[in-house]
Design a protein around this motif. Sequence first.
Motif, short mmCIF file in Angstrom:
data_model
loop_
_atom_site.label_atom_id
_atom_site.label_comp_id
_atom_site.label_asym_id
_atom_site.label_seq_id
_atom_site.Cartn_x
_atom_site.Cartn_y
_atom_site.Cartn_z
N VAL A 1 0.81 -1.27 -0.10
CA VAL A 1 -0.05 0.09 0.09
C VAL A 1 0.84 1.20 -0.01
O VAL A 1 0.26 2.46 -0.22
N THR A 2 2.15 1.27 0.09
CA THR A 2 2.96 2.27 0.08
C THR A 2 3.02 2.79 -1.40
O THR A 2 3.23 3.76 -1.59
N TYR A 3 3.08 1.79 -2.33
CA TYR A 3 3.17 2.19 -3.85
C TYR A 3 1.86 1.89 -4.57
O TYR A 3 2.06 2.34 -5.74
N TYR A 4 0.94 1.16 -4.07
CA TYR A 4 -0.25 0.85 -4.87
C TYR A 4 -1.49 1.29 -4.08
O TYR A 4 -1.57 0.96 -3.00
N GLN A 5 -2.33 1.94 -4.69
CA GLN A 5 -3.74 2.18 -4.27
C GLN A 5 -4.52 1.10 -3.99
O GLN A 5 -5.31 1.10 -3.18
N ASP A 6 -4.66 0.18 -5.08
CA ASP A 6 -5.65 -0.70 -4.95
C ASP A 6 -5.19 -2.07 -5.93
O ASP A 6 -6.10 -2.72 -6.46
N GLY A 7 -3.83 -2.36 -5.89
CA GLY A 7 -3.44 -3.52 -6.62
C GLY A 7 -3.06 -3.32 -8.06
O GLY A 7 -2.61 -4.11 -8.76
N VAL A 8 -3.21 -2.20 -8.49
CA VAL A 8 -3.11 -1.76 -9.76
C VAL A 8 -2.43 -0.29 -9.94
O VAL A 8 -1.54 -0.01 -10.61
N PRO B 1 -0.86 3.33 -9.04
CA PRO B 1 0.17 3.75 -8.00
C PRO B 1 -0.23 4.69 -7.21
O PRO B 1 -1.08 5.62 -7.55
N THR B 2 0.25 4.88 -5.81
CA THR B 2 -0.06 5.85 -5.07
C THR B 2 1.09 7.11 -5.54
O THR B 2 1.84 6.78 -6.36
#
Length: 189
Positions: free
Chosen positions: A164-171, A173-174
């Motif tokens: 979750v540091t780099y992905y919002q929802d599994g697809v 990016p944050t």
Amino acid sequence: MSALTGNIVALGNSITQGAGLSATQNYPALLTASLGSAWQVFNAGHSGETTPQLLANFANYAQVHYTSRAVRNILVVNEVGNDLIGGASEATARASMQALIAHARALGWLAYFATTTPRSVPNFSAGQQTAANNINDFFRNNPSERDGFIDWAADANLSDPTNVTYYQDGVHPTAAGAVILASLVSAAL
């Protein structure tokens, strides 16, 4: 008007568009901020679109931004995930990307392929992930198929779509993930 070092069009899907991020957090906006005034960057990300749709709309999405003022006109393209989700086979998705890149190159663009990052969502099967990985490998191992290569999928921080540091929802990016995407594009230039 003075010459530009580079003119970049980021063409792709919701990852390029910056779904879930503010207008200043998507990777094309971050490139704009980091490269300086000798570069211009256009975000031509279109959520949900497939490679054939991007090709069909190339004149409006990308070609409209081509400029003779730039030393280099660079197309950064990322898409195959929506193709695969939409039912395209690996061979069809790869051929669609090859057609898009060939079209761009014929119009004078330097075409940089950005790999599809791993996904962790119910509508993206293990088989589709394997197909995306194989397409990434095809462009990784065949430099004649593109002018530049950006290996988002190989980045250690982006290797786990459940992070979750780099992905919002599994697809998607944050903001931190988009910083990595932009830095990898910048390094490839």
